[in-house]
Design a protein around this motif. Structure first.
Motif, PDB file in Angstrom:
ATOM      1  N   ASN A   1     -50.493  -3.306 -28.570  1.00 47.97           N
ATOM      2  CA  ASN A   1     -50.871  -2.085 -29.257  1.00 47.97           C
ATOM      3  C   ASN A   1     -50.125  -1.861 -30.555  1.00 47.97           C
ATOM      4  OD1 ASN A   1     -52.832  -1.389 -27.473  1.00 47.97           O
ATOM      5  ND2 ASN A   1     -51.488  -0.134 -26.174  1.00 47.97           N
ATOM      6  N   ASN A   2     -48.883  -2.265 -30.572  1.00 47.13           N
ATOM      7  CA  ASN A   2     -48.110  -2.055 -31.799  1.00 47.13           C
ATOM      8  C   ASN A   2     -48.635  -2.887 -32.977  1.00 47.13           C
ATOM      9  OD1 ASN A   2     -46.072   0.015 -31.451  1.00 47.13           O
ATOM     10  ND2 ASN A   2     -45.342  -1.272 -29.770  1.00 47.13           N
TER      11      ASN A   2
ATOM     12  N   LEU B   1     -51.551  -4.101 -33.235  1.00 48.36           N
ATOM     13  CA  LEU B   1     -52.884  -3.576 -33.520  1.00 48.36           C
ATOM     14  C   LEU B   1     -52.815  -2.359 -34.427  1.00 48.36           C
ATOM     15  CD1 LEU B   1     -55.061  -3.618 -30.293  1.00 48.36           C
ATOM     16  CD2 LEU B   1     -55.428  -4.827 -32.417  1.00 48.36           C
ATOM     17  N   ALA B   2     -51.884  -1.494 -34.108  1.00 50.61           N
ATOM     18  CA  ALA B   2     -51.729  -0.288 -34.917  1.00 50.61           C
ATOM     19  C   ALA B   2     -51.391  -0.662 -36.353  1.00 50.61           C
ATOM     20  CB  ALA B   2     -50.642   0.599 -34.329  1.00 50.61           C
ATOM     21  N   ALA B   3     -50.524  -1.636 -36.492  1.00 45.80           N
ATOM     22  CA  ALA B   3     -50.148  -2.064 -37.831  1.00 45.80           C
ATOM     23  C   ALA B   3     -51.359  -2.612 -38.576  1.00 45.80           C
ATOM     24  CB  ALA B   3     -49.044  -3.108 -37.752  1.00 45.80           C
TER      25      ALA B   3
ATOM     26  N   GLU C   1     -53.760   0.179 -39.582  1.00 42.19           N
ATOM     27  CA  GLU C   1     -53.322   0.998 -40.706  1.00 42.19           C
ATOM     28  C   GLU C   1     -53.317   0.211 -42.010  1.00 42.19           C
ATOM     29  OE1 GLU C   1     -53.127   4.215 -40.405  1.00 42.19           O
ATOM     30  OE2 GLU C   1     -53.620   3.817 -38.296  1.00 42.19           O
ATOM     31  N   LEU C   2     -52.911  -1.037 -41.947  1.00 42.57           N
ATOM     32  CA  LEU C   2     -52.912  -1.861 -43.157  1.00 42.57           C
ATOM     33  C   LEU C   2     -54.325  -1.983 -43.704  1.00 42.57           C
ATOM     34  CD1 LEU C   2     -50.426  -4.629 -41.958  1.00 42.57           C
ATOM     35  CD2 LEU C   2     -50.062  -3.092 -43.919  1.00 42.57           C
TER      36      LEU C   2
ATOM     37  N   GLY D   1     -56.832  -0.076 -42.954  1.00 46.66           N
ATOM     38  CA  GLY D   1     -57.305   1.254 -43.317  1.00 46.66           C
ATOM     39  C   GLY D   1     -56.862   1.660 -44.702  1.00 46.66           C
ATOM     40  N   LEU D   2     -55.623   1.309 -44.997  1.00 42.83           N
ATOM     41  CA  LEU D   2     -55.097   1.634 -46.328  1.00 42.83           C
ATOM     42  C   LEU D   2     -55.872   0.912 -47.408  1.00 42.83           C
ATOM     43  CD1 LEU D   2     -53.117   3.162 -48.022  1.00 42.83           C
ATOM     44  CD2 LEU D   2     -51.439   1.326 -47.662  1.00 42.83           C
TER      45      LEU D   2
ATOM     46  N   GLU E   1     -58.924  -0.069 -47.266  1.00 41.77           N
ATOM     47  CA  GLU E   1     -60.225   0.571 -47.379  1.00 41.77           C
ATOM     48  C   GLU E   1     -60.108   1.853 -48.186  1.00 41.77           C
ATOM     49  OE1 GLU E   1     -62.008   1.946 -43.774  1.00 41.77           O
ATOM     50  OE2 GLU E   1     -63.903   2.443 -44.774  1.00 41.77           O
ATOM     51  N   ASP E   2     -59.053   2.629 -47.830  1.00 44.27           N
ATOM     52  CA  ASP E   2     -58.860   3.892 -48.554  1.00 44.27           C
ATOM     53  C   ASP E   2     -58.760   3.648 -50.062  1.00 44.27           C
ATOM     54  OD1 ASP E   2     -56.699   5.561 -46.064  1.00 44.27           O
ATOM     55  OD2 ASP E   2     -58.879   5.261 -46.187  1.00 44.27           O
ATOM     56  N   LEU E   3     -58.079   2.565 -50.437  1.00 41.35           N
ATOM     57  CA  LEU E   3     -57.793   2.337 -51.852  1.00 41.35           C
ATOM     58  C   LEU E   3     -58.914   1.611 -52.561  1.00 41.35           C
ATOM     59  CD1 LEU E   3     -54.037   1.304 -51.572  1.00 41.35           C
ATOM     60  CD2 LEU E   3     -54.968   3.470 -52.419  1.00 41.35           C
TER      61      LEU E   3
ATOM     62  N   GLN F   1     -61.243  -3.084 -39.111  1.00 43.60           N
ATOM     63  CA  GLN F   1     -60.882  -1.851 -38.408  1.00 43.60           C
ATOM     64  C   GLN F   1     -61.752  -1.641 -37.166  1.00 43.60           C
ATOM     65  OE1 GLN F   1     -59.660   1.561 -41.183  1.00 43.60           O
ATOM     66  NE2 GLN F   1     -60.928   0.204 -42.441  1.00 43.60           N
TER      67      GLN F   1
ATOM     68  N   ARG G   1     -58.574  -1.866 -29.265  1.00 40.52           N
ATOM     69  CA  ARG G   1     -57.919  -0.682 -28.730  1.00 40.52           C
ATOM     70  C   ARG G   1     -58.653  -0.192 -27.496  1.00 40.52           C
ATOM     71  NH1 ARG G   1     -58.701   5.032 -29.710  1.00 40.52           N
ATOM     72  NH2 ARG G   1     -60.496   4.287 -30.888  1.00 40.52           N
TER      73      ARG G   1
ATOM     74  N   GLU H   1     -41.851   0.082 -37.021  1.00 42.84           N
ATOM     75  CA  GLU H   1     -42.794  -0.931 -37.499  1.00 42.84           C
ATOM     76  C   GLU H   1     -43.097  -0.637 -38.969  1.00 42.84           C
ATOM     77  OE1 GLU H   1     -44.653  -3.274 -34.009  1.00 42.84           O
ATOM     78  OE2 GLU H   1     -44.910  -3.417 -36.178  1.00 42.84           O
TER      79      GLU H   1
ATOM     80  N   ASP I   1     -44.763  -2.093 -41.489  1.00 45.82           N
ATOM     81  CA  ASP I   1     -46.144  -2.164 -41.991  1.00 45.82           C
ATOM     82  C   ASP I   1     -46.920  -0.930 -41.586  1.00 45.82           C
ATOM     83  OD1 ASP I   1     -46.429  -5.758 -41.511  1.00 45.82           O
ATOM     84  OD2 ASP I   1     -45.871  -4.558 -43.286  1.00 45.82           O
ATOM     85  N   PHE I   2     -46.796  -0.620 -40.319  1.00 46.87           N
ATOM     86  CA  PHE I   2     -47.511   0.539 -39.792  1.00 46.87           C
ATOM     87  C   PHE I   2     -47.041   1.800 -40.526  1.00 46.87           C
ATOM     88  CE2 PHE I   2     -49.752   3.017 -36.759  1.00 46.87           C
ATOM     89  CZ  PHE I   2     -48.973   4.126 -36.488  1.00 46.87           C
TER      90      PHE I   2
ATOM     91  N   SER J   1     -48.210   2.080 -44.230  1.00 41.38           N
ATOM     92  CA  SER J   1     -49.646   2.281 -44.348  1.00 41.38           C
ATOM     93  C   SER J   1     -50.035   3.691 -43.933  1.00 41.38           C
ATOM     94  CB  SER J   1     -50.392   1.249 -43.493  1.00 41.38           C
ATOM     95  OG  SER J   1     -50.058  -0.054 -43.898  1.00 41.38           O
TER      96      SER J   1
ATOM     97  N   ARG K   1     -51.757   6.545 -46.244  1.00 43.60           N
ATOM     98  CA  ARG K   1     -53.086   7.029 -45.904  1.00 43.60           C
ATOM     99  C   ARG K   1     -53.069   8.534 -45.722  1.00 43.60           C
ATOM    100  NH1 ARG K   1     -56.059   3.828 -41.416  1.00 43.60           N
ATOM    101  NH2 ARG K   1     -57.893   4.401 -42.649  1.00 43.60           N
TER     102      ARG K   1
ATOM    103  N   LEU L   1     -53.032  10.015 -49.110  1.00 45.49           N
ATOM    104  CA  LEU L   1     -54.353   9.963 -49.720  1.00 45.49           C
ATOM    105  C   LEU L   1     -55.222  11.097 -49.199  1.00 45.49           C
ATOM    106  CD1 LEU L   1     -55.108   6.134 -49.738  1.00 45.49           C
ATOM    107  CD2 LEU L   1     -54.870   7.625 -51.736  1.00 45.49           C
TER     108      LEU L   1
ATOM    109  N   GLY M   1     -47.150   2.852 -27.603  1.00 43.82           N
ATOM    110  CA  GLY M   1     -48.009   1.678 -27.426  1.00 43.82           C
ATOM    111  C   GLY M   1     -48.416   1.471 -25.974  1.00 43.82           C
TER     112      GLY M   1
ATOM    113  N   LYS N   1     -51.222   4.231 -29.515  1.00 45.95           N
ATOM    114  CA  LYS N   1     -51.559   3.290 -30.581  1.00 45.95           C
ATOM    115  C   LYS N   1     -52.513   2.244 -30.069  1.00 45.95           C
ATOM    116  CE  LYS N   1     -47.099   2.975 -32.905  1.00 45.95           C
ATOM    117  NZ  LYS N   1     -46.117   1.960 -33.256  1.00 45.95           N
ATOM    118  N   PRO N   2     -53.317   1.652 -30.921  1.00 46.64           N
ATOM    119  CA  PRO N   2     -53.525   2.067 -32.320  1.00 46.64           C
ATOM    120  C   PRO N   2     -54.363   3.341 -32.404  1.00 46.64           C
ATOM    121  CG  PRO N   2     -54.925   0.190 -31.783  1.00 46.64           C
ATOM    122  CD  PRO N   2     -54.110   0.472 -30.577  1.00 46.64           C
TER     123      PRO N   2
END
Lengths: 547, 129
Positions: free
Chosen positions: A335-336, A338-340, A343-344, A346-347, A349-351, A374, A381, B12, B14-15, B18, B22, B25, B83, B106-107
């Protein structure tokens, strides 16, 4: 399932019990048999003994009486009287009055010639001065002879008494009626297979035996060995082959041996009875033992089976538990990252604005991929969140679901991948499927899982068909592929957690298990059709949730 | 409307980066630190409405931070991130007992996170008011 140990055990038990019960039975049976036959024999011998003694006494008495008669006669009458015409005949009749015992009567002078004779033979002119009986009588005065043929050529024996001395002596001789005597002797006979006879000191028959042998023939007995004064009972075989008990008793005065014999009782009956009892006993015991053993073994086997089943169940549960724990740990670890990732991406996409997309020939692709990344994170998830059990937060979220719409969306997720793999996906959706109450997200997860599996199953150029049909209140959705299908030995494990036919790393083996659980929870079901062919056909039945 | 001030605590990198970007934003004034201690330091200097805190069980760092924040800054709402799957989370509920506003696994979709943040903010404003 091996029942070899029980076969060995049961054999050993059978042997032990049978030995323990049958051996004493046989020993006991034989002991009884031996005792009975022994007792029987002893009884026989005892009877013979008594019989011999009594009979010898009777015979001795008889002969003594005959001798006395002749003696009295000799004393009471003179030679002249007896030699008168018809006198001897009168005397003979008198002697035979009560019981016929004498065959003839004769007066023989000192010279050996008959002075007078009455009887059935013609003996008047014959001379006896050389005969054994004559000489013996001359010496002893009273003499009972052995059986001999004599002048008449017929076996007989005589009682002779001398009166006076040489040269005036004369002898009164009476021939004993052999028939009568033989009858007397034979009255000792015990049974139809018995016999009684007399032999002399030379072993020659003095009375005829009933079976083999004739009067004056050798009897096959050595009288010399036999002690005087008591009964000897011997177990012997007769010259004609019969096994007999013989009782021997000397008639001392006459020098004769009385033989009373009885055939050895056949042990046939006793043997037969014992054998029958033993056989019956053995049969019953064996039958009972084997029956009980079989019963017991079957119990063992049944218990063994139950225990094995239980063990298997426990092992299975234990496996599930440990796998579950491992999976939980893994889920957390997954999960950790995955979360990263989520978000990476997602960011990014946002930008990513329109300008950026248009600036590059691959702009659209970049945006698409970011979005897809995503989506896959979402998908992953979904899997990890529902990995083990469902928590309060994860209870079904009821929507009014358009099945066909969900299917189309699911397809859209994997459309590109299917194209990339060269797999043709056909949607055969029944129009107008009504909305039904269910959990859209979880249904989608199930559909995603099945479509994903189907795509994995077929190679490039293969086909996957998604079909939806009304099924009462609900819907039936099938995912059919033309891949290799599910091998028969995997069919009942296919919904097991962590069961996968994919190589390690390619599949967790959780998809179908989770899909199955989801469908159970939602009130429908998921199954593999046994002969959908050519590949695998999975059928999802969606039931509208109850109120 | 004021922008909601959010502090994200997660080791984490990276998490963390980001998510913070976000949130920014999306008009949320977000910042990020990578440990419980750093969070306490940050809170000492700045006002924060909502803390998004990674629990990282079974380590003690997250829970300790939760306790500290609730103790020292009771006005700050805490949303716990983890997690672990739902079963463990539900079974434990340590986060709830210790006063966290809610828990997310998460996620997490950014929209869901923002929803929770807004809800926590409403609560906080309600209390303040």
């Amino acid at each position: 399932m091996t029942d070899k140990p029980y076969i060995r055990l049961s054999k050993r038990m059978a042997v032990t019990v049978l030995l323990a019960s049958l051996v004493p039975l046989y020993v006991f049976g034989m002991a009884i048999y031996w005792y009975l036959t022994n007792a029987q024999e002893e009884q026989q011998k005892e009877s013979l003994r008594n019989l011999a003694v009594n009979q010898a006494k009777a015979i001795g008495l008889y002969l003594a009486e005959r001798t006395s008669l002749v003696e009295v006669l000799v004393e009471s009458a003179s030679l002249e009287q007896l030699s008168r015409e018809g006198e001897l005949e009168k005397v003979l009749n008198l002697l035979n009055q009560r019981a016929k015992s004498f065959l003839d009567l004769g007066i023989i002078g000192a010279n050996g010639y008959h002075v007078a004779y009455v009887g059935p033979y013609h003996l008047e002119r014959l001379n006896y001065s050389e005969s054994t009986w004559f000489l013996k009588t001359k010496v002893h005065g009273v003499y009972v002879s052995d059986v001999f043929l004599g002048y008449r050529g017929v076996p007989h024996f005589v009682v002779a008494v001398r009166k006076g001395h040489n040269p005036d002596s004369w002898i009164l001789r009476a021939t004993i009626d052999s028939d009568v005597f033989t009858q007397l002797v034979r009255s000792a006979q015990l049974s139809a297979r018995g016999d009684a006879y007399i032999i002399n000191q030379f072993g020659l028959y003095q009375t005829p035996p009933r079976f083999a042998g004739q009067i004056l023939e050798p009897a096959g007995i050595q009288p010399q060995d036999l002690p005087v004064g008591r009964v000897t009972v011997r177990d012997r075989v007769t010259p004609d082959g019969r096994r007999v008990f013989s009782a021997f008793y000397w008639l001392e005065k006459e020098g004769w041996l009385l033989v009373v014999e009885e055939e050895r009782a056949s042990h046939g009956v006793a043997a037969g009875v014992v054998v029958a009892i033993l056989a019956l006993g053995s049969a019953i015991i064996s039958g009972a033992v084997l029956f009980l053993l079989r019963l017991m073994i079957r119990q063992f086997e049944a218990q063994e089976r139950r225990r094995a089943a239980l063990d298997a169940q426990l092992a299975h549960s234990a496996r599930l538990v440990s796998l579950g724990r491992m999976a939980a740990g893994v889920a957390h670890e997954i999960n950790n990252p995955l979360a990263a990732i989520g978000e990476l991406a997602g960011l990014v996409e946002d930008l990513m604005d329109e300008e950026l997309v248009k600036a590059s020939p691959n702009g659209e692709l970049f945006r698409d991929n970011i979005i897809k990344i995503q989506q896959h994170v979402d998908r992953a998830r979904g899997v990890t969140h529902r990995l083990l059990g469902f928590a309060r937060r994860m209870e079904p979220h009821w929507d009014m679901v358009d099945i066909n719409q969900v299917l189309k969306e699911t397809y859209s997720f994997l459309e590109k991948e299917a194209m990339f793999r060269g797999v043709q996906v056909t949607l055969d959706l029944e129009a107008g499927l009504s909305l039904m109450k269910s959990d859209q997200a979880q249904l989608q997860q199930v559909f995603l899982n099945l479509l994903d599996n189907a795509l994995d199953a077929v190679k490039s150029g293969g086909h996957v068909t998604i079909r939806s049909r009304r099924n009462g209140d609900g819907a039936r959705v099938t995912f059919a592929d033309d891949g290799p299908g599910v091998p028969p030995d995997c069919r009942d494990r296919i919904f097991d957690p962590f069961f996968t036919t994919k190589a390690p790393g390619e599949g967790s083996g959780l998809g179908l298990s989770i899909s199955y659980s989801i469908m159970q929870k939602l009130g429908g079901d998921l199954r593999l059709l046994p002969d959908g062919g050519p590949g695998a056909v999975f059928e999802v039945n969606v039931s509208p949730a109850g109120e | 409307m004021d922008e909601i001030r959010v502090l994200v605590v997660d080791d984490e990198t990276d998490f963390l980066r980001s998510v913070v970007k976000r949130l920014n934003l999306r008009k949320i004034q977000a910042d990020g630190v990578e440990s419980g201690e750093a969070a306490m330091e940050y809170l000492a200097g700045r006002g924060v409405d909502v803390v998004v805190l990674d629990i990282k069980m079974p380590g003690r760092d997250g829970l300790w931070a939760l306790d500290e924040i609730r103790k020292k800054y009771p006005g700050v709402e805490v949303i716990v991130l983890t997690g672990h799957t739902a079963v463990e989370v539900d079974a434990d509920r340590a986060w709830s007992r210790r006063g966290a506003f809610d828990c997310l696994i998460k996620p997490v979709r950014i929209e869901a996170l923002i929803e929770k943040i807004r809800a926590a903010y409403e609560k906080q404003r309600g209390v303040k008011a």
